[in-house]
Motif scaffolding. Structure first.
Motif, PDB file in Angstrom:
ATOM      1  N   UNK A 114       0.510  -1.549  28.037  1.00 39.10           N
ATOM      2  CA  UNK A 114       1.324  -2.602  28.638  1.00 39.10           C
ATOM      3  C   UNK A 114       1.196  -3.852  27.789  1.00 39.10           C
ATOM      4  N   UNK A 115       2.328  -4.407  27.361  1.00 34.98           N
ATOM      5  CA  UNK A 115       2.342  -5.658  26.615  1.00 34.98           C
ATOM      6  C   UNK A 115       2.958  -6.724  27.491  1.00 34.98           C
ATOM      7  N   UNK A 116       2.171  -7.741  27.841  1.00 36.62           N
ATOM      8  CA  UNK A 116       2.661  -8.814  28.695  1.00 36.62           C
ATOM      9  C   UNK A 116       3.738  -9.629  28.016  1.00 36.62           C
ATOM     10  N   UNK A 117       4.428 -10.421  28.810  1.00 40.16           N
ATOM     11  CA  UNK A 117       5.550 -11.213  28.324  1.00 40.16           C
ATOM     12  C   UNK A 117       5.159 -12.062  27.122  1.00 40.16           C
ATOM     13  N   UNK A 118       6.013 -12.032  26.081  1.00 37.04           N
ATOM     14  CA  UNK A 118       5.854 -12.817  24.853  1.00 37.04           C
ATOM     15  C   UNK A 118       4.628 -12.415  24.037  1.00 37.04           C
ATOM     16  N   UNK A 119       4.060 -11.267  24.306  1.00 42.56           N
ATOM     17  CA  UNK A 119       2.991 -10.763  23.441  1.00 42.56           C
ATOM     18  C   UNK A 119       3.576 -10.382  22.086  1.00 42.56           C
ATOM     19  N   UNK A 120       2.737 -10.422  21.053  1.00 39.63           N
ATOM     20  CA  UNK A 120       3.150 -10.045  19.712  1.00 39.63           C
ATOM     21  C   UNK A 120       2.089  -9.130  19.102  1.00 39.63           C
ATOM     22  N   UNK A 121       2.525  -7.945  18.667  1.00 36.84           N
ATOM     23  CA  UNK A 121       1.633  -6.997  17.995  1.00 36.84           C
ATOM     24  C   UNK A 121       2.275  -6.682  16.650  1.00 36.84           C
ATOM     25  N   UNK A 122       1.615  -7.067  15.561  1.00 32.40           N
ATOM     26  CA  UNK A 122       2.245  -6.991  14.241  1.00 32.40           C
ATOM     27  C   UNK A 122       1.256  -6.500  13.184  1.00 32.40           C
ATOM     28  N   UNK A 123       1.766  -6.317  11.961  1.00 34.43           N
ATOM     29  CA  UNK A 123       0.964  -6.008  10.771  1.00 34.43           C
ATOM     30  C   UNK A 123       0.172  -4.708  10.899  1.00 34.43           C
ATOM     31  N   UNK A 124       0.728  -3.706  11.532  1.00 34.53           N
ATOM     32  CA  UNK A 124       0.019  -2.438  11.620  1.00 34.53           C
ATOM     33  C   UNK A 124      -1.111  -2.416  12.620  1.00 34.53           C
ATOM     34  N   UNK A 125      -1.142  -3.386  13.542  1.00 29.32           N
ATOM     35  CA  UNK A 125      -2.166  -3.377  14.592  1.00 29.32           C
ATOM     36  C   UNK A 125      -1.940  -2.195  15.532  1.00 29.32           C
ATOM     37  N   UNK A 126      -2.949  -1.908  16.333  1.00 32.89           N
ATOM     38  CA  UNK A 126      -2.899  -0.716  17.191  1.00 32.89           C
ATOM     39  C   UNK A 126      -3.341  -1.054  18.605  1.00 32.89           C
ATOM     40  N   UNK A 127      -2.512  -0.701  19.573  1.00 36.90           N
ATOM     41  CA  UNK A 127      -2.858  -0.844  20.989  1.00 36.90           C
ATOM     42  C   UNK A 127      -3.125   0.555  21.508  1.00 36.90           C
ATOM     43  N   UNK A 128      -4.357   0.812  21.847  1.00 39.51           N
ATOM     44  CA  UNK A 128      -4.741   2.181  22.192  1.00 39.51           C
ATOM     45  C   UNK A 128      -4.343   2.539  23.628  1.00 39.51           C
ATOM     46  N   UNK A 129      -4.521   3.808  23.946  1.00 41.06           N
ATOM     47  CA  UNK A 129      -4.045   4.378  25.207  1.00 41.06           C
ATOM     48  C   UNK A 129      -4.502   3.564  26.414  1.00 41.06           C
ATOM     49  N   UNK A 130      -3.536   3.201  27.265  1.00 40.90           N
ATOM     50  CA  UNK A 130      -3.863   2.556  28.534  1.00 40.90           C
ATOM     51  C   UNK A 130      -4.271   1.108  28.436  1.00 40.90           C
ATOM     52  N   UNK A 131      -4.248   0.513  27.250  1.00 43.84           N
ATOM     53  CA  UNK A 131      -4.646  -0.885  27.110  1.00 43.84           C
ATOM     54  C   UNK A 131      -3.565  -1.808  27.668  1.00 43.84           C
ATOM     55  N   UNK A 132      -3.996  -2.929  28.236  1.00 44.30           N
ATOM     56  CA  UNK A 132      -3.083  -3.924  28.798  1.00 44.30           C
ATOM     57  C   UNK A 132      -3.327  -5.251  28.101  1.00 44.30           C
ATOM     58  N   UNK A 133      -2.247  -5.859  27.599  1.00 42.51           N
ATOM     59  CA  UNK A 133      -2.335  -7.165  26.969  1.00 42.51           C
ATOM     60  C   UNK A 133      -1.715  -8.211  27.878  1.00 42.51           C
ATOM     61  N   UNK A 134      -2.447  -9.292  28.160  1.00 41.53           N
ATOM     62  CA  UNK A 134      -1.919 -10.367  28.984  1.00 41.53           C
ATOM     63  C   UNK A 134      -0.795 -11.096  28.275  1.00 41.53           C
ATOM     64  N   UNK A 135      -0.044 -11.881  29.015  1.00 43.17           N
ATOM     65  CA  UNK A 135       1.097 -12.600  28.460  1.00 43.17           C
ATOM     66  C   UNK A 135       0.669 -13.468  27.282  1.00 43.17           C
ATOM     67  N   UNK A 136       1.489 -13.459  26.241  1.00 44.94           N
ATOM     68  CA  UNK A 136       1.234 -14.314  25.094  1.00 44.94           C
ATOM     69  C   UNK A 136       0.138 -13.844  24.166  1.00 44.94           C
ATOM     70  N   UNK A 137      -0.331 -12.631  24.334  1.00 44.86           N
ATOM     71  CA  UNK A 137      -1.402 -12.123  23.475  1.00 44.86           C
ATOM     72  C   UNK A 137      -0.876 -11.860  22.066  1.00 44.86           C
ATOM     73  N   UNK A 138      -1.662 -12.255  21.064  1.00 47.07           N
ATOM     74  CA  UNK A 138      -1.311 -12.037  19.669  1.00 47.07           C
ATOM     75  C   UNK A 138      -2.326 -11.077  19.059  1.00 47.07           C
TER      76      UNK A 138
END
Length: 278
Positions: free
Chosen positions: A180-204
């Motif tokens: 889950x990627x919260x509102x306005x989150x940004x995941x870039x440059x080959x980063x990895x969000x693993x299974x079931x992870x949750x990112x709060x709003x605005x997470x970089x």
């Protein structure tokens, strides 16, 4: 690319890549090979990258990325129109949308794969991306070129998943199942969000972002949101000749057991407790 992986795409792409600077839309035979390869990506029969179950590493299919880059050499600019909207581009819109819900205003380019059950709100999915079944790409969210998004993922409003095309061996962003990627989150440059992870709003999260466990203070693998965790952007003080400054990092607030679902109410309360919304 690992030694055990064999691309399903034709070897001829490697030869075409070596002579890419001479290719033009007039090279009919080359265009047929390249368009055929991109069609395989569009149909989900090939993909730019995947996670190897045996090694847990991201494997990149260099031929797939080469096919995408070569298409810009052999496809001519064409005009297109959707109502009053006029376009002029080399890459057409995606037409293979079986089982996909596409809300007006959503854009997906040919060469991206959308599995049945995907929901596209007004959003943008770029060339070479892969989006798994049950995933929602919410309003104004973007799935960058070659990004790999798993099943049952939620990309909240305005979330950005970065793209990558060059160099061909570079690893794209990978968002694994159930994330889950919260509102306005940004995941870039080959980063990895693993299974079931949750990112709060605005997470970089970038490939070089430092990651820390809030409970232990332990530094974890850079550029990765751990599986079954709740993460937010934070700051870690670092001293410079000019003074002490807060440098961004990813803070892991909570971990669950593998396969354990986050209680949505408890998740929202946890994030609000730390001044973050979902």
């Amino acid at each position: 690319m690992t030694t055990s992986f064999t691309s399903p795409l034709p070897e001829e792409l490697d030869t075409l890549w070596e002579r890419r600077m001479e290719l033009t839309p007039d090279h009919t035979e080359a265009r047929e090979v390249i368009v055929g390869a991109v069609d395989e990506l569009d149909a989900g029969k090939a993909r730019v990258a995947f996670v190897d179950d045996a090694t847990d590493e991201v494997v990149v299919d260099e031929r797939a990325k080469r096919a995408i880059l070569l298409s810009f050499r052999v496809l001519a600019m064409q005009e297109a129109a959707v109502g009053d909207f006029q376009y002029h581009d080399r890459i057409p819109l995606k037409t293979r949308l079986d089982g996909v819900r596409v809300v007006p205003g959503a854009i997906a380019r040919w060469g991206s794969y959308l599995a049945p059950g995907v929901v596209l709100m007004p959003s943008f999915t770029n060339f070479g991306a892969w989006v798994g079944s049950g995933t929602m790409v919410d309003t104004w969210a973007t799935v960058g070129s070659c990004a790999q998004v798993g099943e049952n993922v939620h990309l909240s409003g305005g979330a950005g998943v970065g793209g990558v095309l060059e160099p061909p061996q570079a690893s794209p962003v990978v968002i694994e199942d159930g994330a889950f990627l919260g509102s306005r989150s940004m995941v870039v440059e080959g980063a990895r969000v693993r299974t079931g992870a949750k990112l709060g709003a605005g997470t970089i999260l970038t490939s070089s972002t430092r990651v820390f466990d809030a409970e232990s203070g332990e530094e974890l693998a850079r550029g990765e949101a751990p599986a079954w965790s709740v993460c937010v952007t934070a700051n870690r003080v670092k001293s410079f000749p000019g003074g002490d400054f807060g440098m961004p990092c990813l803070l892991v607030l909570k971990r669950l057991e593998a396969g354990q679902e986050h209680d949505k109410l408890a998740l929202n309360e946890l994030l609000r407790e730390h001044g973050v919304n979902a």
